[in-house]
Design a protein around this motif. Structure first.
Motif, short mmCIF file in Angstrom:
data_model
loop_
_atom_site.label_atom_id
_atom_site.label_comp_id
_atom_site.label_asym_id
_atom_site.label_seq_id
_atom_site.Cartn_x
_atom_site.Cartn_y
_atom_site.Cartn_z
N ILE A 19 -32.73 9.21 43.56
CA ILE A 19 -32.97 8.07 44.45
C ILE A 19 -31.93 6.99 44.14
O ILE A 19 -31.40 6.94 43.03
N THR A 20 -31.65 6.16 45.10
CA THR A 20 -30.69 5.07 44.90
C THR A 20 -31.44 3.78 44.56
O THR A 20 -32.62 3.63 44.90
N TRP A 21 -30.73 2.87 43.91
CA TRP A 21 -31.33 1.58 43.60
C TRP A 21 -31.71 0.86 44.90
O TRP A 21 -32.75 0.21 44.96
N GLU A 22 -30.90 1.00 45.93
CA GLU A 22 -31.21 0.36 47.21
C GLU A 22 -32.59 0.78 47.71
O GLU A 22 -33.36 -0.04 48.20
N GLU A 23 -32.91 2.07 47.58
CA GLU A 23 -34.21 2.57 48.03
C GLU A 23 -35.36 2.06 47.15
O GLU A 23 -36.50 1.98 47.60
N LEU A 24 -35.05 1.71 45.91
CA LEU A 24 -36.07 1.27 44.97
C LEU A 24 -36.34 -0.23 45.02
O LEU A 24 -37.35 -0.70 44.48
N GLN A 25 -35.47 -0.99 45.66
CA GLN A 25 -35.60 -2.44 45.64
C GLN A 25 -36.95 -2.96 46.16
O GLN A 25 -37.51 -3.89 45.56
N ASP A 37 -36.97 5.30 29.24
CA ASP A 37 -35.77 5.49 28.43
C ASP A 37 -35.18 6.87 28.67
O ASP A 37 -35.91 7.86 28.80
N GLY A 38 -33.85 6.93 28.72
CA GLY A 38 -33.15 8.17 29.02
C GLY A 38 -33.38 9.31 28.05
O GLY A 38 -33.18 10.47 28.39
N ALA A 39 -33.81 9.01 26.84
CA ALA A 39 -34.06 10.07 25.86
C ALA A 39 -35.43 10.72 26.06
O ALA A 39 -35.74 11.73 25.44
N GLN A 40 -36.24 10.13 26.95
CA GLN A 40 -37.58 10.64 27.19
C GLN A 40 -37.59 11.64 28.35
O GLN A 40 -36.76 11.58 29.25
N ASP A 41 -38.58 12.52 28.35
CA ASP A 41 -38.81 13.43 29.47
C ASP A 41 -39.54 12.63 30.54
O ASP A 41 -40.70 12.25 30.35
N LEU A 42 -38.87 12.34 31.64
CA LEU A 42 -39.44 11.52 32.71
C LEU A 42 -40.79 12.07 33.17
O LEU A 42 -41.75 11.32 33.35
N VAL A 43 -40.87 13.36 33.36
CA VAL A 43 -42.11 13.96 33.86
C VAL A 43 -43.22 13.90 32.81
O VAL A 43 -44.38 13.65 33.14
N ALA A 44 -42.89 14.08 31.54
CA ALA A 44 -43.91 13.97 30.49
C ALA A 44 -44.46 12.55 30.41
O ALA A 44 -45.67 12.35 30.22
N VAL A 88 -43.38 9.24 41.51
CA VAL A 88 -44.45 8.29 41.82
C VAL A 88 -45.73 8.70 41.11
O VAL A 88 -46.16 9.85 41.22
N VAL A 89 -46.30 7.75 40.39
CA VAL A 89 -47.65 7.86 39.84
C VAL A 89 -48.33 6.56 40.28
O VAL A 89 -48.24 5.55 39.60
N ALA A 90 -48.92 6.60 41.47
CA ALA A 90 -49.45 5.40 42.10
C ALA A 90 -50.30 4.60 41.12
O ALA A 90 -51.09 5.19 40.38
N PRO A 91 -50.13 3.29 41.07
CA PRO A 91 -49.30 2.46 41.94
C PRO A 91 -47.86 2.29 41.45
O PRO A 91 -47.11 1.47 41.97
N TRP A 92 -47.47 3.07 40.46
CA TRP A 92 -46.16 2.92 39.84
C TRP A 92 -45.14 3.90 40.38
O TRP A 92 -45.48 5.00 40.81
N VAL A 93 -43.87 3.50 40.28
CA VAL A 93 -42.74 4.41 40.46
C VAL A 93 -41.99 4.38 39.13
O VAL A 93 -41.52 3.32 38.71
N LEU A 94 -41.94 5.52 38.47
CA LEU A 94 -41.24 5.63 37.20
C LEU A 94 -39.81 6.06 37.47
O LEU A 94 -39.60 7.01 38.25
N ILE A 95 -38.85 5.34 36.90
CA ILE A 95 -37.45 5.67 37.14
C ILE A 95 -36.71 5.84 35.82
O ILE A 95 -37.11 5.32 34.79
N GLN A 96 -35.63 6.59 35.93
CA GLN A 96 -34.80 6.87 34.75
C GLN A 96 -33.37 7.08 35.21
O GLN A 96 -33.14 7.71 36.25
N GLU A 97 -32.45 6.56 34.43
CA GLU A 97 -31.02 6.79 34.71
C GLU A 97 -30.64 8.14 34.14
O GLU A 97 -31.00 8.48 33.02
N ARG A 98 -29.93 8.91 34.94
CA ARG A 98 -29.49 10.23 34.50
C ARG A 98 -27.99 10.32 34.57
O ARG A 98 -27.37 9.86 35.52
N ASP A 99 -27.42 10.95 33.55
CA ASP A 99 -25.99 11.24 33.59
C ASP A 99 -25.76 12.36 34.58
O ASP A 99 -26.60 13.23 34.75
N GLU A 100 -24.61 12.33 35.20
CA GLU A 100 -24.26 13.44 36.08
C GLU A 100 -24.02 14.68 35.24
O GLU A 100 -23.56 14.60 34.11
#
Length: 105
Positions: A19-25, A37-44, A88-100
C-alpha cells in the motif's frame, strides 16, 4: 499456535498487501494506524492484536515494536514514499516498511 490461531494467521496473511502512504493518510488522520517494527512479523503482530493477546501486545508496545503512527513518522513517510505493507485488524490498520526484494542479474 493452535488450529484457530493458524487459521486466523493464514487469513491475515492473505489480507496483507502492499500500500502507498497516500492511501493510508485517511487512516492516519483518524488515528487508526499502528506501526510495526521492521524486524517483527507483521502478520504475527496482527494476530496478537486480533486475538486481544494483552501480554504480547503490551510487550510490543512497551518495547516500541508496535506504536501509533506519530506526526514525525507520517512526515517522513510522505517525504520518502517507501514500500509499505498493511493488514487491517479493525479498528486498526497495521503497517510496516519493507525493503524491496533484491534483484538478481
Amino acid at each position: 499456535m493452535n488450529d484457530n490461531a493458524s487459521t486466523l494467521y493464514a487469513k491475515l496473511l492473505g489480507e496483507t498487501a502492499a500500500i502507498t502512504w497516500e492511501e493510508l493518510q485517511p487512516f492516519f488522520a483518524r488515528g487508526a494506524l499502528l506501526w510495526v517494527d521492521g524486524a517483527q512479523d507483521l502478520v504475527a503482530v496482527a494476530l496478537a492484536v486480533a486475538e486481544d493477546d494483552k501480554p504480547k501486545v503490551a510487550e510490543l508496545l512497551t518495547s516500541g515494536k508496535l506504536c501509533k503512527v506519530e506526526e514525525t513518522r507520517a512526515q517522513d513517510l510522505l517525504a520518502r514514499d517507501p514500500n509499505l505493507w498493511a493488514v487491517v485488524v479493525a479498528p486498526w490498520v497495521l503497517i510496516q516498511e519493507r525493503d524491496e526484494a533484491p534483484t538478481r542479474h
